[in-house]
Design a protein around this motif. Structure first.
Motif, short mmCIF file in Angstrom:
data_model
loop_
_atom_site.label_atom_id
_atom_site.label_comp_id
_atom_site.label_asym_id
_atom_site.label_seq_id
_atom_site.Cartn_x
_atom_site.Cartn_y
_atom_site.Cartn_z
N MET A 107 -33.39 16.13 -11.64
CA MET A 107 -34.44 15.25 -12.82
C MET A 107 -33.59 14.02 -11.52
O MET A 107 -32.26 14.03 -11.00
CB MET A 107 -32.72 15.34 -13.72
N HIS A 108 -34.16 12.58 -12.28
CA HIS A 108 -34.29 11.45 -12.08
C HIS A 108 -32.51 11.20 -12.40
O HIS A 108 -31.97 10.71 -13.12
CB HIS A 108 -34.74 9.65 -12.22
N ALA A 109 -31.81 10.41 -11.25
CA ALA A 109 -30.40 9.76 -11.38
C ALA A 109 -30.23 9.02 -12.32
O ALA A 109 -29.33 8.89 -12.92
CB ALA A 109 -29.65 9.85 -10.28
N ARG A 110 -31.13 8.06 -12.45
CA ARG A 110 -31.22 6.99 -13.41
C ARG A 110 -30.09 7.45 -14.51
O ARG A 110 -30.30 6.52 -15.95
CB ARG A 110 -32.38 5.67 -13.71
N PHE A 111 -31.62 8.37 -14.64
CA PHE A 111 -31.30 9.15 -16.50
C PHE A 111 -29.88 9.79 -16.81
O PHE A 111 -30.05 10.67 -17.97
CB PHE A 111 -32.70 10.19 -16.63
N ALA A 112 -28.80 9.92 -15.58
CA ALA A 112 -28.26 10.72 -16.39
C ALA A 112 -27.78 10.45 -17.24
O ALA A 112 -26.65 11.94 -18.14
CB ALA A 112 -27.18 10.86 -14.98
N PRO A 113 -27.37 9.32 -18.00
CA PRO A 113 -26.26 9.29 -19.24
C PRO A 113 -27.12 9.76 -20.41
O PRO A 113 -26.16 10.12 -21.47
CB PRO A 113 -26.55 7.67 -19.48
N VAL A 114 -28.45 10.24 -20.56
CA VAL A 114 -29.41 10.79 -21.44
C VAL A 114 -28.41 12.62 -21.01
O VAL A 114 -28.46 13.43 -22.28
CB VAL A 114 -30.75 10.97 -21.00
N ARG A 115 -29.27 12.68 -20.12
CA ARG A 115 -28.30 14.24 -19.62
C ARG A 115 -26.40 14.66 -19.96
O ARG A 115 -26.71 15.72 -20.96
CB ARG A 115 -28.29 14.71 -17.95
N ASP A 116 -25.59 13.27 -19.61
CA ASP A 116 -24.61 13.28 -19.85
C ASP A 116 -24.73 12.96 -22.15
O ASP A 116 -24.01 14.17 -22.50
CB ASP A 116 -23.73 12.08 -19.62
N CYS A 117 -25.17 12.53 -22.49
CA CYS A 117 -25.54 12.71 -24.39
C CYS A 117 -26.23 13.93 -24.99
O CYS A 117 -25.48 14.53 -25.55
CB CYS A 117 -25.65 11.93 -24.80
N PHE A 118 -26.87 14.31 -24.29
CA PHE A 118 -27.23 16.24 -24.60
C PHE A 118 -26.18 17.39 -23.83
O PHE A 118 -26.17 18.07 -25.19
CB PHE A 118 -28.59 16.49 -23.87
N HIS A 119 -25.77 17.16 -23.30
CA HIS A 119 -24.77 18.01 -23.20
C HIS A 119 -23.15 17.60 -23.90
O HIS A 119 -23.28 18.45 -24.11
CB HIS A 119 -24.19 18.14 -21.54
N ASP A 120 -22.77 16.70 -24.41
CA ASP A 120 -22.19 16.26 -25.07
C ASP A 120 -22.34 16.89 -26.21
O ASP A 120 -21.68 17.48 -26.95
CB ASP A 120 -21.99 14.44 -25.55
N LEU A 121 -23.40 17.13 -26.69
CA LEU A 121 -24.05 17.23 -28.20
C LEU A 121 -23.64 18.79 -28.20
O LEU A 121 -23.30 19.51 -28.87
CB LEU A 121 -25.37 17.15 -29.00
N LEU A 122 -24.10 19.23 -27.14
CA LEU A 122 -24.12 20.83 -27.41
C LEU A 122 -22.85 21.25 -27.32
O LEU A 122 -22.11 22.01 -27.76
CB LEU A 122 -25.21 21.55 -26.57
N THR A 123 -21.62 20.85 -26.42
CA THR A 123 -20.16 20.52 -26.20
C THR A 123 -19.37 20.94 -27.53
O THR A 123 -18.93 20.76 -27.90
CB THR A 123 -19.84 20.28 -25.17
N SER A 124 -20.19 19.35 -28.30
CA SER A 124 -18.81 19.54 -29.00
C SER A 124 -19.40 20.44 -31.33
O SER A 124 -19.50 20.22 -31.82
CB SER A 124 -19.72 17.66 -29.89
#
Length: 358
Positions: free
Chosen positions: A1-18
């Motif tokens: 995944m492009h590093a620029r889009f890391a905030p999207v990945r982090d948000c996706f992971h947060d949704l799963l973790t929560s």
């Protein structure tokens, strides 16, 4: 995944973790390239440690399938075998409502609900449900107002495809769109494909009642017949997965949805394969109706099969939280496919993260 889009990945992971998400896929194309491709959570709704969600996991995406059904008919329009402004009965002689093909595609035909109450088993009876629609009285003068044709849309569009082409809309999609564009999606799944499906689950037990709305309302009639369309026992059954209910039972991966819109955003061509003309895409994404929607109970801009938003993006969300669209202004396409039936706040947060890096 492009590093620029890391905030999207982090948000996706947060949704799963929560726990706000329990199983989903997310794919984004930007500037014609896939820049985000994520899956997470569980495929089985019974337990959190259920089978892992895989890139090839299919899930029912509800109304996200409406533009896909519409595209089948629009391919025939592009080929010159269907006229948008012809009356439906030119192709479907038994059809009594004086609506045009264009009005069917833009949710203004006046048939937002199946007229005869039917049990869940009717989901598999195409002839029965299209017969009900053919003889129905419209709820309003076609073209005068819109109301999302929640369950009926796929049968109206799909029967037009069948009458003109001879193939069911599911077979047409597989052979004329999904095959050439290498999309992993379909109506009426084979037994083998059903084995790849994620089980839908309620994000909250009140979800079906909340979605149906007031008993007896137009919305409740539109979403509640045939029975079972919000019932997990039906939705996760071979009956539902194997039937063609094209308004609401597209089974797809997030990546195939984002790819489909990437092809449309590029003017009808994907990986060098032209499906439709740029002119057809332009016509299909123009606003056909702008005003109140009697089923959604809010103002809507309808194109030929999609909703258009104020920022110029076009696509469709599904009841339950799945969503797919193209944003021509910002140059991206977005596919989110979830088994966790809840609201669209998850997508809103992912989009916020995406827009912050564009």
């Amino acid at each position: 995944m492009h590093a620029r889009f890391a905030p999207v990945r982090d948000c996706f992971h947060d949704l799963l973790t929560s726990g706000r998400e329990t199983g989903a896929g997310l794919t984004i194309f930007y500037d014609g390239q896939q820049v985000v491709d994520l899956v997470g959570g569980s495929r089985s709704g019974h337990r959190p440690d259920g089978e892992t969600w895989l890139p090839e996991t299919l899930v029912n995406v509800y109304s996200v399938g409406k533009p896909v059904a519409a595209l089948c008919l629009l391919v025939l329009v592009d080929r010159g075998t269907v006229d948008l402004d012809a009356p439906v009965d030119r192709y479907w002689p038994e059809f009594r409502t004086p609506a045009t093909v264009r009005q069917v595609l833009s949710h203004t035909a006046g048939l937002p609900a199946f007229p005869v109450p039917r049990p869940a088993t009717a989901i598999a009876d195409w002839a029965l449900l299209t017969g009900d629609l053919a003889t129905a009285d419209p709820e309003w003068l076609p073209g005068s107002v819109a109301g999302e044709h929640a369950w009926t849309y796929g049968h109206l569009v799909g029967e037009l495809v069948r009458r003109v082409d001879g193939r069911s809309v599911g077979r047409f999609l597989a052979e004329e769109i999904a095959g050439p564009w290498r999309l992993d999606l379909g109506f009426g799944l084979t037994e083998a494909d059903q084995l790849r499906c994620a089980d839908l689950r309620y994000g909250d037990p009140q979800w079906p009642a909340r979605k149906l709305g007031e008993p007896g309302s137009l919305r409740a009639r539109a979403l509640g017949n045939p029975a079972g369309g919000l019932d997990l026992a039906v939705l996760n059954s071979p009956l539902w997965r194997g039937a063609e209910m094209p308004a609401v039972n597209l089974h797809a991966t997030a990546s195939s949805l984002a790819r489909l819109y990437a092809g449309l955003l590029a003017g009808g061509v994907l990986d060098g394969v032209r499906l439709v003309s740029p002119e057809l895409v332009a016509e299909a994404t123009q606003v056909q109706y702008d005003g109140p929607d009697l089923v959604l109970d809010r103002p809507v801009q309808w194109t030929l099969g999609m909703q258009r938003e104020s920022d110029g993006s076009w696509g469709m969300g599904g009841i339950g939280g799945s969503s797919a669209w193209a944003d021509p202004e910002r140059g991206y396409t977005f596919g989110y496919a979830t088994a966790h039936l809840a609201e669209h706040d998850r997508v809103d947060e992912l989009v916020e993260a995406l827009h912050s890096v564009l």
